[in-house]
Motif scaffolding. Structure first.
Motif, PDB file in Angstrom:
ATOM      1  N   GLU A 152     -21.343  -1.747  31.002  1.00 26.09           N
ATOM      2  CA  GLU A 152     -20.234  -1.993  31.931  1.00 26.09           C
ATOM      3  C   GLU A 152     -19.637  -3.376  31.679  1.00 26.09           C
ATOM      4  O   GLU A 152     -18.427  -3.554  31.674  1.00 26.09           O
ATOM      5  CB  GLU A 152     -20.753  -1.932  33.384  1.00 26.09           C
ATOM      6  CG  GLU A 152     -21.399  -0.621  33.765  1.00 26.09           C
ATOM      7  CD  GLU A 152     -20.401   0.373  34.325  1.00 26.09           C
ATOM      8  OE1 GLU A 152     -19.198   0.070  34.301  1.00 26.09           O
ATOM      9  OE2 GLU A 152     -20.845   1.456  34.769  1.00 26.09           O
ATOM     10  N   ALA A 153     -20.528  -4.352  31.437  1.00 24.33           N
ATOM     11  CA  ALA A 153     -20.075  -5.733  31.264  1.00 24.33           C
ATOM     12  C   ALA A 153     -19.174  -5.873  30.049  1.00 24.33           C
ATOM     13  O   ALA A 153     -18.165  -6.578  30.077  1.00 24.33           O
ATOM     14  CB  ALA A 153     -21.277  -6.662  31.144  1.00 24.33           C
ATOM     15  N   ALA A 154     -19.543  -5.160  28.978  1.00 23.71           N
ATOM     16  CA  ALA A 154     -18.738  -5.246  27.759  1.00 23.71           C
ATOM     17  C   ALA A 154     -17.373  -4.607  27.982  1.00 23.71           C
ATOM     18  O   ALA A 154     -16.342  -5.114  27.527  1.00 23.71           O
ATOM     19  CB  ALA A 154     -19.465  -4.565  26.604  1.00 23.71           C
ATOM     20  N   TYR A 155     -17.363  -3.486  28.707  1.00 25.04           N
ATOM     21  CA  TYR A 155     -16.117  -2.801  29.002  1.00 25.04           C
ATOM     22  C   TYR A 155     -15.200  -3.710  29.809  1.00 25.04           C
ATOM     23  O   TYR A 155     -14.004  -3.851  29.531  1.00 25.04           O
ATOM     24  CB  TYR A 155     -16.439  -1.503  29.751  1.00 25.04           C
ATOM     25  CG  TYR A 155     -15.250  -0.679  30.151  1.00 25.04           C
ATOM     26  CD1 TYR A 155     -14.171  -0.503  29.278  1.00 25.04           C
ATOM     27  CD2 TYR A 155     -15.203  -0.059  31.397  1.00 25.04           C
ATOM     28  CE1 TYR A 155     -13.091   0.262  29.647  1.00 25.04           C
ATOM     29  CE2 TYR A 155     -14.122   0.717  31.765  1.00 25.04           C
ATOM     30  CZ  TYR A 155     -13.059   0.872  30.897  1.00 25.04           C
ATOM     31  OH  TYR A 155     -11.988   1.631  31.260  1.00 25.04           O
ATOM     32  N   GLU A 156     -15.804  -4.379  30.832  1.00 23.75           N
ATOM     33  CA  GLU A 156     -15.027  -5.301  31.666  1.00 23.75           C
ATOM     34  C   GLU A 156     -14.446  -6.433  30.823  1.00 23.75           C
ATOM     35  O   GLU A 156     -13.299  -6.831  30.978  1.00 23.75           O
ATOM     36  CB  GLU A 156     -15.906  -5.880  32.786  1.00 23.75           C
ATOM     37  CG  GLU A 156     -16.301  -4.870  33.849  1.00 23.75           C
ATOM     38  CD  GLU A 156     -15.089  -4.187  34.480  1.00 23.75           C
ATOM     39  OE1 GLU A 156     -14.067  -4.870  34.700  1.00 23.75           O
ATOM     40  OE2 GLU A 156     -15.162  -2.962  34.732  1.00 23.75           O
ATOM     41  N   LEU A 157     -15.276  -6.948  29.909  1.00 18.67           N
ATOM     42  CA  LEU A 157     -14.837  -8.073  29.072  1.00 18.67           C
ATOM     43  C   LEU A 157     -13.647  -7.671  28.203  1.00 18.67           C
ATOM     44  O   LEU A 157     -12.668  -8.413  28.073  1.00 18.67           O
ATOM     45  CB  LEU A 157     -16.003  -8.569  28.203  1.00 18.67           C
ATOM     46  CG  LEU A 157     -15.702  -9.769  27.310  1.00 18.67           C
ATOM     47  CD1 LEU A 157     -15.366 -11.008  28.141  1.00 18.67           C
ATOM     48  CD2 LEU A 157     -16.886 -10.079  26.394  1.00 18.67           C
ATOM     49  N   ALA A 158     -13.751  -6.453  27.596  1.00 17.73           N
ATOM     50  CA  ALA A 158     -12.651  -5.986  26.753  1.00 17.73           C
ATOM     51  C   ALA A 158     -11.380  -5.835  27.574  1.00 17.73           C
ATOM     52  O   ALA A 158     -10.285  -6.147  27.117  1.00 17.73           O
ATOM     53  CB  ALA A 158     -13.025  -4.659  26.092  1.00 17.73           C
ATOM     54  N   LYS A 159     -11.525  -5.365  28.832  1.00 12.20           N
ATOM     55  CA  LYS A 159     -10.381  -5.214  29.719  1.00 12.20           C
ATOM     56  C   LYS A 159      -9.754  -6.572  30.030  1.00 12.20           C
ATOM     57  O   LYS A 159      -8.543  -6.743  29.954  1.00 12.20           O
ATOM     58  CB  LYS A 159     -10.822  -4.578  31.041  1.00 12.20           C
ATOM     59  CG  LYS A 159     -10.627  -3.086  31.098  1.00 12.20           C
ATOM     60  CD  LYS A 159     -10.620  -2.595  32.537  1.00 12.20           C
ATOM     61  CE  LYS A 159     -11.792  -1.679  32.784  1.00 12.20           C
ATOM     62  NZ  LYS A 159     -11.920  -1.185  34.144  1.00 12.20           N
ATOM     63  N   GLU A 160     -10.637  -7.525  30.372  1.00 14.65           N
ATOM     64  CA  GLU A 160     -10.157  -8.872  30.698  1.00 14.65           C
ATOM     65  C   GLU A 160      -9.387  -9.494  29.549  1.00 14.65           C
ATOM     66  O   GLU A 160      -8.393 -10.183  29.744  1.00 14.65           O
ATOM     67  CB  GLU A 160     -11.352  -9.793  31.026  1.00 14.65           C
ATOM     68  CG  GLU A 160     -11.741  -9.811  32.482  1.00 14.65           C
ATOM     69  CD  GLU A 160     -13.076 -10.516  32.667  1.00 14.65           C
ATOM     70  OE1 GLU A 160     -13.293 -11.545  31.979  1.00 14.65           O
ATOM     71  OE2 GLU A 160     -13.904 -10.034  33.453  1.00 14.65           O
ATOM     72  N   GLU A 161      -9.891  -9.248  28.353  1.00 15.82           N
ATOM     73  CA  GLU A 161      -9.225  -9.812  27.177  1.00 15.82           C
ATOM     74  C   GLU A 161      -7.863  -9.176  26.933  1.00 15.82           C
ATOM     75  O   GLU A 161      -7.118  -9.618  26.070  1.00 15.82           O
ATOM     76  CB  GLU A 161     -10.090  -9.596  25.926  1.00 15.82           C
ATOM     77  CG  GLU A 161     -11.278 -10.530  25.844  1.00 15.82           C
ATOM     78  CD  GLU A 161     -12.116 -10.273  24.592  1.00 15.82           C
ATOM     79  OE1 GLU A 161     -11.797  -9.306  23.854  1.00 15.82           O
ATOM     80  OE2 GLU A 161     -13.056 -11.022  24.361  1.00 15.82           O
ATOM     81  N   GLY A 162      -7.584  -8.095  27.649  1.00 17.86           N
ATOM     82  CA  GLY A 162      -6.295  -7.431  27.487  1.00 17.86           C
ATOM     83  C   GLY A 162      -6.246  -6.536  26.259  1.00 17.86           C
ATOM     84  O   GLY A 162      -5.178  -6.173  25.773  1.00 17.86           O
ATOM     85  N   TYR A 163      -7.430  -6.178  25.747  1.00 17.20           N
ATOM     86  CA  TYR A 163      -7.486  -5.378  24.518  1.00 17.20           C
ATOM     87  C   TYR A 163      -6.816  -4.018  24.710  1.00 17.20           C
ATOM     88  O   TYR A 163      -6.127  -3.522  23.829  1.00 17.20           O
ATOM     89  CB  TYR A 163      -8.947  -5.218  24.089  1.00 17.20           C
ATOM     90  CG  TYR A 163      -9.148  -4.405  22.839  1.00 17.20           C
ATOM     91  CD1 TYR A 163      -8.574  -4.812  21.625  1.00 17.20           C
ATOM     92  CD2 TYR A 163      -9.907  -3.243  22.843  1.00 17.20           C
ATOM     93  CE1 TYR A 163      -8.757  -4.076  20.469  1.00 17.20           C
ATOM     94  CE2 TYR A 163     -10.093  -2.497  21.687  1.00 17.20           C
ATOM     95  CZ  TYR A 163      -9.520  -2.918  20.507  1.00 17.20           C
ATOM     96  OH  TYR A 163      -9.702  -2.192  19.366  1.00 17.20           O
TER      97      TYR A 163
END
Lengths: 308, 432
Positions: B347-358
């Motif tokens: 979940e954390a990795a998914y959130e991070l990718a989202k935050e980065e705007g990927y």
């Protein structure tokens, strides 16, 4: 050829060639390295294969159950296995017959070429330098469903060729590539066999018979028989075993409904399916069949071969 | 004597010291091309991040070859520390207790932190035992998704299909627009295994094989599975579906060339497609059947997991545990996700990718993970079946026969049922 003959007839018929050793152990010492190699790379694995063919084993080797002949009966009673065995026989006959006859034809023609002979020979022999997986790759590109030149050629005649989907199309492609790969080998041997036919014999024949075909049939062919016999055995072995790489590349690792040989099936079940017992049983069956075939050839065919 | 003892003590401690300084661990995998390069990059990042362990990745060819060579190595005591095992081979390694150390035990024993809840729901079950304990460490996870040729859909003036019924409605228009409406790679994964997941259909007895190997049988010649292939065959006959054999690339190639409107492929193909596709494309969930009640559930996780092989020293196992933790850190997951197209597994990795705007930049990359996060059903969790690679081979053979007209879907699935059950029974005997 003399080596093959000596091996089969035993050296006793050739007393002149016998070498005498002072100590009885010396000859054994000389053959020891060869015996070791045979023992380690042939007998030992064979014994292992025979042993594990009677067991059902979990892949990691934690436990195995003795199942007697089950692995053999499972293999032989499988419709799929029998279908593959049938194709293997067909494939071996086709590949051997075609590559021997085309190799012989080319050799006879090349033997007559005087100008540019070496360029002609080189062009024919060059294919032999191609490794089997590479020839498989070339075949794969030639028969590619989307852009292969052979596929396009078939389309000119209104035939939709589907190598990889249609069983017969794939069989055709496999045989074509396997034959193409083996022709140069046969060509080299037949050519050197033809060139060792003495000129005096040919000249004498020329006086006796005007027909080129009769001279070839009655004089040249019998003199080529030892070469042909040797090539027959080599070609059958080739079509059964050495075509593995061609098949593997051309069916792209996913045989699906495509034709394959028994060796490929052994690999598929043993190395991809991790069914060690079943795969061992299949390889023992194959070993027995090939051994029987080879012995039969030596017994029945070699009698007709005259070694000059 | 004293002198000798001192010297040997010093010598011993020096050797021990250097061994302590760096422990070598090995990782056998089945990836090539760009994905193989990314594995090397991640290993290098791990080696750079700490001094105690040195990880060496080694490609063993395909997934199947990686598994086979690890098995052969295990039998001769030369096994690697880590092996990558693909979905279809999972039962082989998971039914051999003693071959692997469950990833969860390994990590906890090494004193690292581990929580099952960190992982996205879709990846929690497939490589876990019946109690939910992680045996394999999910690594490269993918989902089968529908890629679409944007130009084709615009030209035909149609919308992305949600269900196969939608597809039936738009396919003739796509065909009239000059395209092959659909191709699909690896029908075993797409149209059988994930057909079962997406439509919430049982795949095998014994809880899809999760509850044990004894008496497990396939459920494949049922009405719905046969219907899926009756439809595919009918579509192929009408020129609405192009079947190009069992090879992955043969079915992908015409899509890359822009001749096909939609291709059912892996979310993990996104990295490669960005380079190879000759036209703009987008993606959406793999269709399901509106006519099947309860359909539209998540797909199960595809791809492969990492397994820690048994028989290694504690130091090496500690390094393996450390690497597993490193691998699941959000930064590494995002790096892997963005470079390959495989989905992030936490979940954390998914959130991070989202935050980065990927995903604003590349919405296609989010389709796979979203599909894995759809609501699950009783039967959307995948399967655990022995000798499954061989069962897949049987399916591939029969599918070719269906599309070349040698057999009917019903007869083909009867054969698959019969040969598949025989293989399952055989597997039950080997592990019994």
């Amino acid at each position: 050829m003399a080596r093959l003959r000596g091996f089969w007839e035993g050296s006793s018929r050739n007393p002149a060639k016998r070498v005498q050793f002072d100590r009885p152990l010396t000859p054994w010492l000389f053959v020891l390295p060869q015996l070791l190699i045979v023992a380690i790379f042939f007998y030992w694995p064979s014994v292992q294969a025979v042993t594990s063919s009677f067991y059902l084993e979990d892949p990691f080797g934690f436990g195995s159950t003795f199942v007697g002949m089950d692995n053999y009966t499972d293999a032989i009673s499988s419709r799929e296995y029998r279908r593959i065995a049938g194709f293997t026989a067909f494939f071996a006959v086709m590949v051997t017959a075609l590559s021997l006859s085309i190799g012989l034809l080319l050799a006879v023609k090349a033997d007559k070429v005087i100008r540019g002979a070496s360029a002609y020979k080189t062009a024919l022999i060059a294919v032999y330098a191609i490794a089997p997986p590479v020839s498989g790759l070339i075949g794969m590109m030639f028969f590619d469903m989307h852009m292969g030149p052979f596929t396009e050629m078939a389309a000119w005649f209104g035939y939709e060729m589907k190598v990889g989907i249609n069983y017969n199309d794939t069989a055709f492609a496999l045989i074509l590539v396997a034959v193409w790969k083996q022709i140069p080998y046969n060509f080299i041997f037949f050519l050197s066999g033809l060139q060792s036919v003495p000129v005096s014999v040919r000249e004498a024949a020329l006086i006796d018979a005007r027909s080129g075909w009769r001279r070839f049939k009655d004089i040249v062919l019998p003199l080529l028989a030892p070469t042909a016999f040797f090539l027959l055995i080599i070609n059958i072995t080739y079509s059964l075993f050495d075509t593995f790489a061609i098949i593997d590349v051309m069916v792209k690792d996913k045989p699906a409904n495509n034709p394959m040989t028994l060796v490929y099936k052994v690999y598929l079940d043993g190395f991809k399916g991790n069914d060690i017992g079943g795969s061992s049983a299949q390889s023992v069956i194959l070993m027995v069949v090939v051994a029987a075939l080879t012995v039969a050839q030596f017994r029945f065919l070699e009698r007709r071969v005259h070694y000059g | 004597m004293l002198k000798f003892a001192t010297v040997s003590t010093i010598a011993f401690s020096t050797i021990a010291g250097s061994a302590m300084a760096q422990t070598d661990i090995s990782w056998w995998h089945g990836m090539g091309g760009r994905n193989g390069e990314v594995i090397n990059e991640i290993s290098q990042q791990f080696n750079d991040a700490q001094d105690a362990c040195k990880l060496t990745p080694l490609s063993r060819g395909t997934y199947e070859e990686a598994l086979s060579s690890s098995i052969a190595a295990f039998r001769s005591g030369e096994q690697p520390n880590i092996v990558q095992v693909f979905d279809a081979g999972a039962a082989t390694i998971m039914n051999a207790p003693g071959a692997v150390i469950p990833a969860e035990d390994l990590i906890l024993n090494a004193g690292e932190e581990f929580s099952r809840d960190d992982f996205i729901a879709g990846v929690r079950n497939f490589y876990a035992d019946s109690e939910g304990k992680f045996v394999g460490m999910p690594f490269n996870s993918s989902a089968p998704i529908m890629y679409m040729n944007t130009e084709a859909f615009e030209k035909a003036g149609v919308e992305a299909p949600k269900t196969w019924e939608d597809f039936e409605a738009i396919a003739p228009k796509l065909k009239d627009a000059g395209y092959i409406p659909m191709t699909a790679s690896q029908l075993t994964w797409m149209m059988v295994e994930n057909f079962k997941s997406r439509n919430n259909q049982q795949f095998a007895t014994n809880n899809n094989g999760y509850d044990g190997v004894d008496g497990t049988q396939l459920i494949v010649n049922d009405e719905n599975t046969v219907m899926m292939f009756d439809k595919l065959k009918a579509w192929a006959d009408d020129g609405l579906y192009g079947f190009y054999g069992a090879g992955w690339g043969d079915n992908l190639k015409p899509f890359e060339e822009g001749k096909v409107a939609m291709w059912i492929g892996s979310s993990g193909s996104f990295g490669g497609l960005q380079k190879s596709a000759q036209m703009p494309f987008t993606a959406d969930f793999m269709p399901y059947w509106g006519s099947i009640e309860g359909a539209g559930t998540q797909s199960f996780i595809g791809g492969a997991a990492l397994f820690a092989m048994a028989g290694k020293s504690d130091e090496e196992n500690a390094c393996t545990a450390q690497f597993f933790s490193f691998l699941t850190s959000p930064e590494v997951q995002v790096y892997w996700h963005e470079n390959t197209g495989y989905v992030p597994i936490t979940e954390a990795a998914y959130e991070l990718a989202k935050e980065e705007g990927y995903y604003d930049e590349k919405p296609v990359a989010e389709v796979g993970i979203k599909q894995l996060m759809l609501p699950g059903g009783e039967w959307s969790k995948g399967y655990r079946l022995g000798f499954y690679p061989q069962i897949r081979s049987v399916m591939e053979r029969e599918f070719n026969r269906i599309f070349s007209g040698e057999t009917t879907p019903k007869a083909a699935f009867d054969t698959i049922q019969q040969e598949g059950d025989a293989l399952l029974a055989r597997f039950a005997k080997t592990s019994g």
